[in-house]
Design a protein around this motif. Structure first.
Motif, PDB file in Angstrom:
ATOM      1  N   SER A 238       5.335  -8.442  -4.350  1.00 34.68           N
ATOM      2  CA  SER A 238       5.732  -7.110  -3.904  1.00 34.68           C
ATOM      3  C   SER A 238       7.338  -6.879  -4.356  1.00 34.68           C
ATOM      4  O   SER A 238       7.973  -8.033  -4.661  1.00 34.68           O
ATOM      5  N   TYR A 239       7.824  -5.871  -4.278  1.00 36.10           N
ATOM      6  CA  TYR A 239       8.994  -5.326  -4.740  1.00 36.10           C
ATOM      7  C   TYR A 239      10.091  -6.157  -3.888  1.00 36.10           C
ATOM      8  O   TYR A 239      11.331  -6.505  -4.356  1.00 36.10           O
ATOM      9  N   ASP A 240       9.695  -6.484  -2.562  1.00 39.73           N
ATOM     10  CA  ASP A 240      10.751  -7.123  -1.794  1.00 39.73           C
ATOM     11  C   ASP A 240      10.395  -8.652  -1.563  1.00 39.73           C
ATOM     12  O   ASP A 240      10.851  -9.393  -0.809  1.00 39.73           O
TER      13      ASP A 240
ATOM     14  N   GLN B 220       5.752   2.176  -6.893  1.00 44.10           N
ATOM     15  CA  GLN B 220       3.981   2.178  -6.627  1.00 44.10           C
ATOM     16  C   GLN B 220       3.431   1.025  -6.659  1.00 44.10           C
ATOM     17  O   GLN B 220       3.830  -0.012  -7.599  1.00 44.10           O
ATOM     18  N   LEU B 221       2.242   0.932  -6.038  1.00 42.15           N
ATOM     19  CA  LEU B 221       1.335  -0.351  -6.064  1.00 42.15           C
ATOM     20  C   LEU B 221       0.060   0.345  -6.866  1.00 42.15           C
ATOM     21  O   LEU B 221      -0.601   1.427  -6.391  1.00 42.15           O
TER      22      LEU B 221
ATOM     23  N   LYS C 197       0.325  -6.453   3.310  1.00 43.47           N
ATOM     24  CA  LYS C 197       1.485  -7.059   2.832  1.00 43.47           C
ATOM     25  C   LYS C 197       1.958  -8.351   3.785  1.00 43.47           C
ATOM     26  O   LYS C 197       1.885  -7.992   4.926  1.00 43.47           O
TER      27      LYS C 197
ATOM     28  N   ASP D 105       1.096   4.468  -2.688  1.00 42.12           N
ATOM     29  CA  ASP D 105       2.472   4.048  -1.953  1.00 42.12           C
ATOM     30  C   ASP D 105       2.637   2.730  -1.279  1.00 42.12           C
ATOM     31  O   ASP D 105       1.698   2.080  -1.180  1.00 42.12           O
ATOM     32  N   TYR D 106       3.739   2.379  -0.982  1.00 44.82           N
ATOM     33  CA  TYR D 106       4.080   1.174  -0.287  1.00 44.82           C
ATOM     34  C   TYR D 106       3.418   1.028   1.226  1.00 44.82           C
ATOM     35  O   TYR D 106       3.368   0.057   2.003  1.00 44.82           O
ATOM     36  N   TYR D 107       2.983   2.249   1.683  1.00 45.52           N
ATOM     37  CA  TYR D 107       2.347   2.196   2.977  1.00 45.52           C
ATOM     38  C   TYR D 107       0.686   2.205   3.162  1.00 45.52           C
ATOM     39  O   TYR D 107       0.069   2.381   3.958  1.00 45.52           O
TER      40      TYR D 107
ATOM     41  N   TRP E   8       1.515  -8.763  -1.717  1.00 48.41           N
ATOM     42  CA  TRP E   8       0.530  -7.982  -1.642  1.00 48.41           C
ATOM     43  C   TRP E   8      -1.045  -8.574  -1.503  1.00 48.41           C
ATOM     44  O   TRP E   8      -1.316  -9.423  -2.488  1.00 48.41           O
TER      45      TRP E   8
ATOM     46  N   ASP F 271       2.705  -4.392  -8.642  1.00 46.25           N
ATOM     47  CA  ASP F 271       3.950  -3.516  -8.009  1.00 46.25           C
ATOM     48  C   ASP F 271       4.894  -3.149  -9.011  1.00 46.25           C
ATOM     49  O   ASP F 271       5.792  -3.879  -9.184  1.00 46.25           O
TER      50      ASP F 271
END
Length: 257
Positions: free
Chosen positions: A112-114, A162-163, A129, A176-178, A118, A158
């Motif tokens: 993931s971006y952070d 967006q995923l 996540k 989206d990330y949610y 995922w 990612d």
């Protein structure tokens, strides 16, 4: 969806003869080779060995490698529902047993971006996540509430906020990330699909390499090789094209303008 046909001019610049079964690359130009002896070997753009991860047999067959973050390599063992996280020198940084989090059947994972992970949980039909301790940080809505026919993604990316989840039978799904669904591109029956960024998606079949531009819905096809079916896997990274032969050679081509 428009489609053009053209020739992709490429020039062979290097061949790695490592009995390669699979590979991935990072954004620094390093290559991660899964060899026939079940080693994960990191080499630089010149082919020089940087590091080796030998302890790959413990969890059986490696299903996928993810080097999106060069400091945190993900080695996924699907049969054992286990993710091994390696540092840049391929030392084990953490091991995540997904079953301990009641994730019993993950069809795809991605960085993931952070710098978390995922996971698509096929049994619960949810996107999750987790952190490197295995703690679940986010869970999406049950996909059965969103889709008439639930996708089973085999690849996730990612990119740019967006995923992307790819199911060759359902297309490329964008979230989206949610876990909220944003789009669905009807890119069906492709192999080696890659989301380079939000504007560039590459893929192939046995004959052609494809470039898809989501903003314009433009699908272009290119002929690069006389017999593309001889390749087991083809990936792009910048101006380079990495092609794994069925004999275990990794051929690296430069894309000519």
């Amino acid at each position: 969806m428009g489609q053009d046909r053209d020739v992709l001019n490429v020039s062979l610049i290097q061949t790695l003869k490592e009995n390669v079964k699979d590979f991935t690359t990072d954004n620094l130009g390093n290559i991660y080779l899964l060899t026939g002896t079940n080693q994960v070997k990191k080499v630089n753009e010149k082919g020089d060995s940087i590091a080796v991860y030998n302890d790959v047999r413990r969890y059986g067959k490696v299903y996928s490698l993810d080097a999106t973050n060069p400091l945190k390599i993900l080695v996924y063992y699907k049969d054992f529902s286990t993710v091994v996280i390696l540092d840049r020198l391929l030392n084990v940084r953490a091991t995540v047993n997904l079953r301990q989090q009641n994730i019993l059947q993950a069809t795809a994972i991605a960085t993931s971006y952070d710098s978390n992970i995922w996971v698509f949980d096929e049994l619960e039909n949810k996107l999750k996540k987790i952190d490197e301790s295995g703690k679940v940080l986010m869970t999406s809505t049950d996909f059965r509430q969103i889709f008439d026919s639930v996708p089973t993604p085999n690849t996730m990316y990612d990119r740019d906020g967006q995923l992307y989840l790819y199911d060759p039978l359902k297309g490329l799904l964008v979230f989206d990330y949610y876990g909220g669904k944003k789009n669905n591109f009807q890119l069906l029956h492709f192999i080696d699909l890659q989301v380079i960024d939000k504007n560039t998606i590459t893929a192939r079949d046995s004959n052609y390499i494809f470039l898809y531009k989501p903003a314009s819905l433009q699908l272009s096809s290119f002929k690069a090789f006389k017999d593309q079916a001889t390749y087991k896997k083809i990936n792009f990274n910048g101006s380079l094209l990495y092609c794994l032969t069925k004999d275990g050679e990794l051929q690296i081509f430069k894309v000519l303008k």
